[in-house]
Design a protein around this motif. Structure first.
Motif, PDB file in Angstrom:
ATOM      1  N   TYR A 187     -22.196 -31.786  12.841  1.00  0.00           N
ATOM      2  CA  TYR A 187     -20.781 -31.958  12.507  1.00  0.00           C
ATOM      3  C   TYR A 187     -19.876 -31.048  13.327  1.00  0.00           C
ATOM      4  O   TYR A 187     -18.664 -31.124  13.208  1.00  0.00           O
ATOM      5  CB  TYR A 187     -20.559 -31.701  11.018  1.00  0.00           C
ATOM      6  N   SER A 188     -20.450 -30.180  14.131  1.00  0.00           N
ATOM      7  CA  SER A 188     -19.646 -29.216  14.882  1.00  0.00           C
ATOM      8  C   SER A 188     -18.617 -29.853  15.832  1.00  0.00           C
ATOM      9  O   SER A 188     -17.583 -29.249  16.064  1.00  0.00           O
ATOM     10  CB  SER A 188     -20.536 -28.230  15.631  1.00  0.00           C
ATOM     11  N   PRO A 189     -18.813 -31.068  16.337  1.00  0.00           N
ATOM     12  CA  PRO A 189     -17.790 -31.635  17.232  1.00  0.00           C
ATOM     13  C   PRO A 189     -16.541 -32.144  16.507  1.00  0.00           C
ATOM     14  O   PRO A 189     -15.527 -32.407  17.150  1.00  0.00           O
ATOM     15  CB  PRO A 189     -18.491 -32.820  17.901  1.00  0.00           C
ATOM     16  N   ILE A 190     -16.578 -32.266  15.184  1.00  0.00           N
ATOM     17  CA  ILE A 190     -15.479 -32.931  14.476  1.00  0.00           C
ATOM     18  C   ILE A 190     -14.165 -32.176  14.617  1.00  0.00           C
ATOM     19  O   ILE A 190     -13.173 -32.728  15.101  1.00  0.00           O
ATOM     20  CB  ILE A 190     -15.825 -33.170  13.002  1.00  0.00           C
ATOM     21  N   LEU A 191     -14.122 -30.935  14.184  1.00  0.00           N
ATOM     22  CA  LEU A 191     -12.856 -30.210  14.200  1.00  0.00           C
ATOM     23  C   LEU A 191     -12.328 -29.994  15.611  1.00  0.00           C
ATOM     24  O   LEU A 191     -11.155 -30.291  15.875  1.00  0.00           O
ATOM     25  CB  LEU A 191     -12.977 -28.892  13.436  1.00  0.00           C
ATOM     26  N   PRO A 192     -13.147 -29.530  16.567  1.00  0.00           N
ATOM     27  CA  PRO A 192     -12.619 -29.388  17.927  1.00  0.00           C
ATOM     28  C   PRO A 192     -12.176 -30.735  18.518  1.00  0.00           C
ATOM     29  O   PRO A 192     -11.169 -30.804  19.226  1.00  0.00           O
ATOM     30  CB  PRO A 192     -13.790 -28.811  18.719  1.00  0.00           C
ATOM     31  N   GLY A 193     -12.906 -31.790  18.191  1.00  0.00           N
ATOM     32  CA  GLY A 193     -12.524 -33.117  18.690  1.00  0.00           C
ATOM     33  C   GLY A 193     -11.191 -33.573  18.131  1.00  0.00           C
ATOM     34  O   GLY A 193     -10.362 -34.163  18.828  1.00  0.00           O
ATOM     35  N   LEU A 194     -10.963 -33.298  16.840  1.00  0.00           N
ATOM     36  CA  LEU A 194      -9.675 -33.640  16.237  1.00  0.00           C
ATOM     37  C   LEU A 194      -8.546 -32.829  16.856  1.00  0.00           C
ATOM     38  O   LEU A 194      -7.462 -33.357  17.115  1.00  0.00           O
ATOM     39  CB  LEU A 194      -9.720 -33.423  14.732  1.00  0.00           C
ATOM     40  N   CYS A 195      -8.811 -31.560  17.112  1.00  0.00           N
ATOM     41  CA  CYS A 195      -7.787 -30.717  17.748  1.00  0.00           C
ATOM     42  C   CYS A 195      -7.466 -31.212  19.157  1.00  0.00           C
ATOM     43  O   CYS A 195      -6.297 -31.270  19.546  1.00  0.00           O
ATOM     44  CB  CYS A 195      -8.250 -29.261  17.787  1.00  0.00           C
TER      45      CYS A 195
END
Length: 106
Positions: A43-51
């Protein structure tokens, strides 16, 4: 800000909040996220990807935002929703609805 950018921003915020709540450690019998490298967390790509998606929209690059969202966020959000559905179907549904709102905005 255009209405499309506003929708994408609102959807990104909603996705971030729901994804962090669902994927966060300490949720009932949920498995703890390993404390090793972030790359071991699917799940680590979710927040940076959203940003990155939001930043692209703010800069006017909606096509780039769509590509970032599709390449880095879309799949992991489905994984979070699938895992969450086992214990909280309503939260999983809210996550998928927010994801769809972002996709439609893009």
């Amino acid at each position: 800000m255009s209405s499309t950018a506003g929708l994408i921003l609102a959807g990104s915020i909603a996705l971030s909040a729901v994804a962090l709540v669902i994927a966060g450690p300490g949720r009932g019998d949920h498995h703890e996220v390993p404390k090793t490298a972030a790359s071991s967390n699917p799940y680590s790509p979710i927040l940076p990807g959203l940003c990155r998606t939001e930043a692209a929209v703010r800069s006017g690059d909606v096509a780039g935002a769509s590509r970032i969202f599709t390449d880095t966020v879309h799949g992991p959000l489905h994984d979070v929703a699938n895992e969450a559905a086992a214990s909280d179907r309503a939260a999983a549904a809210r996550l998928l609805e927010a994801k769809q709102a972002v996709e439609l905005g893009l």
